[in-house]
Scaffold this motif. Sequence first.
Motif, PDB file in Angstrom:
ATOM      1  N   LYS A   1       0.825  -1.195   0.000  1.00  0.00           N
ATOM      2  CA  LYS A   1       0.000   0.000   0.000  1.00  0.00           C
ATOM      3  C   LYS A   1       0.867   1.255   0.000  1.00  0.00           C
ATOM      4  O   LYS A   1       1.976   1.260   0.524  1.00  0.00           O
ATOM      5  CB  LYS A   1      -0.913   0.029   1.231  1.00  0.00           C
ATOM      6  N   ARG A   2       0.342   2.321  -0.588  1.00  0.00           N
ATOM      7  CA  ARG A   2       1.003   3.612  -0.526  1.00  0.00           C
ATOM      8  C   ARG A   2       0.647   4.268   0.799  1.00  0.00           C
ATOM      9  O   ARG A   2      -0.503   4.565   1.079  1.00  0.00           O
ATOM     10  CB  ARG A   2       0.548   4.510  -1.676  1.00  0.00           C
ATOM     11  N   ARG A   3       1.641   4.487   1.659  1.00  0.00           N
ATOM     12  CA  ARG A   3       1.446   5.158   2.928  1.00  0.00           C
ATOM     13  C   ARG A   3       2.509   6.236   3.058  1.00  0.00           C
ATOM     14  O   ARG A   3       3.701   5.956   2.960  1.00  0.00           O
ATOM     15  CB  ARG A   3       1.534   4.173   4.095  1.00  0.00           C
TER      16      ARG A   3
ATOM     17  N   ASP B   1      -1.419  -4.745   4.619  1.00  0.00           N
ATOM     18  CA  ASP B   1      -2.452  -4.814   5.658  1.00  0.00           C
ATOM     19  C   ASP B   1      -1.902  -5.504   6.903  1.00  0.00           C
ATOM     20  O   ASP B   1      -2.145  -5.079   8.039  1.00  0.00           O
ATOM     21  CB  ASP B   1      -3.658  -5.570   5.095  1.00  0.00           C
TER      22      ASP B   1
ATOM     23  N   PRO C   1      -2.877   7.147   3.539  1.00  0.00           N
ATOM     24  CA  PRO C   1      -2.840   7.042   2.076  1.00  0.00           C
ATOM     25  C   PRO C   1      -2.393   8.366   1.449  1.00  0.00           C
ATOM     26  O   PRO C   1      -2.327   9.400   2.109  1.00  0.00           O
ATOM     27  CB  PRO C   1      -4.305   6.730   1.712  1.00  0.00           C
TER      28      PRO C   1
ATOM     29  N   THR D   1      -7.162   9.833  -4.202  1.00  0.00           N
ATOM     30  CA  THR D   1      -7.124   8.508  -3.596  1.00  0.00           C
ATOM     31  C   THR D   1      -8.266   8.337  -2.594  1.00  0.00           C
ATOM     32  O   THR D   1      -8.552   9.244  -1.813  1.00  0.00           O
ATOM     33  CB  THR D   1      -5.780   8.281  -2.879  1.00  0.00           C
TER      34      THR D   1
ATOM     35  N   ASP E   1      -8.934   5.424   0.178  1.00  0.00           N
ATOM     36  CA  ASP E   1      -8.307   4.214   0.712  1.00  0.00           C
ATOM     37  C   ASP E   1      -8.420   4.228   2.232  1.00  0.00           C
ATOM     38  O   ASP E   1      -8.581   5.291   2.851  1.00  0.00           O
ATOM     39  CB  ASP E   1      -6.834   4.159   0.286  1.00  0.00           C
TER      40      ASP E   1
ATOM     41  N   GLY F   1      -7.316  -2.229   5.749  1.00  0.00           N
ATOM     42  CA  GLY F   1      -7.841  -3.502   5.268  1.00  0.00           C
ATOM     43  C   GLY F   1      -8.466  -4.299   6.388  1.00  0.00           C
ATOM     44  O   GLY F   1      -8.647  -3.815   7.521  1.00  0.00           O
TER      45      GLY F   1
ATOM     46  N   CYS G   1     -11.989  10.949   2.745  1.00  0.00           N
ATOM     47  CA  CYS G   1     -11.643   9.889   1.804  1.00  0.00           C
ATOM     48  C   CYS G   1     -10.479   9.051   2.317  1.00  0.00           C
ATOM     49  O   CYS G   1      -9.976   8.179   1.605  1.00  0.00           O
ATOM     50  CB  CYS G   1     -11.292  10.490   0.439  1.00  0.00           C
ATOM     51  N   ASP G   2     -10.050   9.327   3.530  1.00  0.00           N
ATOM     52  CA  ASP G   2      -8.987   8.588   4.211  1.00  0.00           C
ATOM     53  C   ASP G   2      -9.645   7.768   5.309  1.00  0.00           C
ATOM     54  O   ASP G   2     -10.156   8.309   6.289  1.00  0.00           O
ATOM     55  CB  ASP G   2      -7.978   9.588   4.784  1.00  0.00           C
TER      56      ASP G   2
ATOM     57  N   SER H   1     -11.521   9.412 -11.154  1.00  0.00           N
ATOM     58  CA  SER H   1     -11.936   8.017 -11.099  1.00  0.00           C
ATOM     59  C   SER H   1     -13.414   7.855 -11.444  1.00  0.00           C
ATOM     60  O   SER H   1     -14.246   8.711 -11.129  1.00  0.00           O
ATOM     61  CB  SER H   1     -11.674   7.456  -9.697  1.00  0.00           C
TER      62      SER H   1
ATOM     63  N   TRP I   1     -19.249   3.534   1.356  1.00  0.00           N
ATOM     64  CA  TRP I   1     -18.180   4.270   2.034  1.00  0.00           C
ATOM     65  C   TRP I   1     -18.778   5.023   3.228  1.00  0.00           C
ATOM     66  O   TRP I   1     -19.737   5.780   3.078  1.00  0.00           O
ATOM     67  CB  TRP I   1     -17.505   5.250   1.085  1.00  0.00           C
TER      68      TRP I   1
END
Length: 755
Positions: A15-17, A155, A178, A184, A186, A189, A227-228, A444, A451
């Motif tokens: 994952k991008r963190r 995760d 994220p 993004t 995200d 998980g 969105c985070d 997107s 969500w």
Amino acid sequence: MSEPSVRWAEQQVVKRRVKRDFLPRATTNYRSTWMNDPKWPQMWYLNRGASLDMNVQAAWAEGVTGKGVVVTILDDGLEKDHPDLIKNYDPNASYDVNSHDPDPMPRYDLVDSNRHGTRCAGEVAADANNSICAVGVAFEASVGGVRMLDGDVTDAVEARSLALNPQHIDIYSASWGPDDDGKTVDGPGQLATRAFVEGIRNGRGGKGSIFVWASGNGGRDQDNCNCDGYTNSIWTLSISSATEKGRVPWYSEACSSTLATTYSSGSLGERQIITTDLHHSCTSSHTGTSASAPLAAGICALALQVNRDMTWRDMQHIVVRTARPENLEAPDWHINGVGRHVSHRFGYGLMDSYAMVQLAKNWTSVPTQRTCEVDAPHVDKLIPQKSFVTLELDVADCPGVNFLEHVQAKVSLTAERRGDIEVYLSSPAGTKSTLLAQRPHDNSRSGFHSWPFLTVHMWGERPLGKWKLEIHNNGHFFTNGKAEVKEWSLLMYGTETEPGQVVPTLTGEHPSSVSHASDHTAHQVVDTTEGKTETRDPDTETTDYTSSAAPPTPSPQPLQLGSIKKALPPGCSRVDASGACIECQKDDYLHDGKCLQSCPESHYAWNPQEKGLAGSLTCRSCHYSCRSCLGPQDYDCTVCWGDAELYSPFEGQNHCHPRALLDAYRNQQSWYTALLFLLLVLLVLVLILAVMVLRSRKASSHLPLNLSGVPNLGKMGSKKPTANGSTGYTPVSRSDSDQLMTKVPFHDLTSDEEI
């Protein structure tokens, strides 16, 4: 392939963190001279006074310094031998998840890219009055570090970090998430989500782990922290930033899940945060919401010191009640339905250390958390370009929830361009929250799938009445930017009785046994996964699952042990009013209100007497990866579930890793071995070939010069036999020298040939 013993499996992905600092773009006024730390006079966010700082000195003046509280920094490592941190460093709150060892020391490189965790730790617990660098907000708290960002973040990596030693660590501080790129969506998980749930249910002896999170640095890209999925969570205390002048920083994200604010960096000309840095040094340039979250964690440590019985929800309530909106400039301050000022930029305002400490001293734990979900009628509502729809939902009944805390709107919608969507939620009291603002960079077409947009702006309001969800579609006609709401629902968290009210005690019990300031307080938290309510004693960690929303009715007569002796469960020596056992006989283990001769599967025996505490032997939960264990950590496993096997990377550490992953790892290692062998064989062949070529060239260089085919060879010189059989030489004539130079190839002679 079907495996009956496999309960759940998922391929781990990287994952991008990102760390939430950034590269810079180009009450009572207490005296601030009593600290001898060299950077103390420049620590404007702690020593300005006149309501222009976070009121830390007033708390210090009462001897509140965070002593006894444990904070860990989930980041890229911690320079544990830093002279300003070494005194407060706690190895039991530290681990290297990236390298699977107990040492959280960062990896050094030329640009100090792993300095982030050490900087955050100094804000919390840098030692005071030691003539070194700066001072932490909670300068006598214990601080640890989890190295988990310097490698692939999956995760499982996040889950192991969030679940580290939850009975020892009080507060987890995270300044990452994220990408804050404005496009993004995200969140955690399944494993990380389970770690959060286990933390708030079982951490700190049932009082719940406290997770402090940086809200994000996507302001330049018009990102929205709803969105985070980490800041947009009821389990985290989401913290934003304010500049030295009390303004909105250019990097700040606006969202309705932000609870409060601390100071951080701002524009050019505004000062930044001072803290410890790599190589035993000091910095005056820590920035972003990365710097805000550790300050908040330190302030929470101060409040927790004076009341160790506070739950994770108690801490959030105290923050809401004490945060100060004054001196913070934002265009969207509004008053909610219970009279509190709140903003999408600053939450409820600047955290006030002294006010939190004072409120915590006499705080009564909040009532049990209840939830109710109300589904809206199935809509499939089309939203044309440049238009909006308003969807109403009448809430006539919300069992157990009369006073709101968190409110989530779970929305499923499709859109040609997700960044064109805006979402607003209005409560029956008229409080309007922006759940999602436009995000220009989000192209997107994925939309949102259940969500859970979170708002904390309705804190304390009543849930009953008409709620309104307003969805705007700002898509363009020429892009055919249509959108459609598929379904939505409201998930409301709160309490049946008003928080802050005194809870009646059981008749016959001494008041100190249920007082919030006692070691025997019963703390109640919600089990969000199974709908159970847990009541835990911090000494014995007993559990009483009840289904009633109301507290038990006090008995009109004192509860006498002798009168119910015959009804005692086997092995039990004391029960509570509901009949659940809270104390076992000498050799029995207390588990879920029962006394057992041995602990059940996935639990281990814990003896409070080994820690110097009173109470029965207790069964505690193993780490979720262990089938049986010797302790709470993921490296304490003794037996694994059917789909995993023990793996011991270090002596004394036994992890349970999925067998499929271990097999893949071993296969990969065998391929590496085979490939290495092949490379060695090729290298040997190349060396042999090179030696043969060199020998061939040297042999050819010793052959006599063949001048055959050269015209007029006899005129230029030749070897002739002499009378005695030797060979003579006829010199080349001067007239033929030019012909020799043009007809004979040039050849450098070696020294041997010259002889």
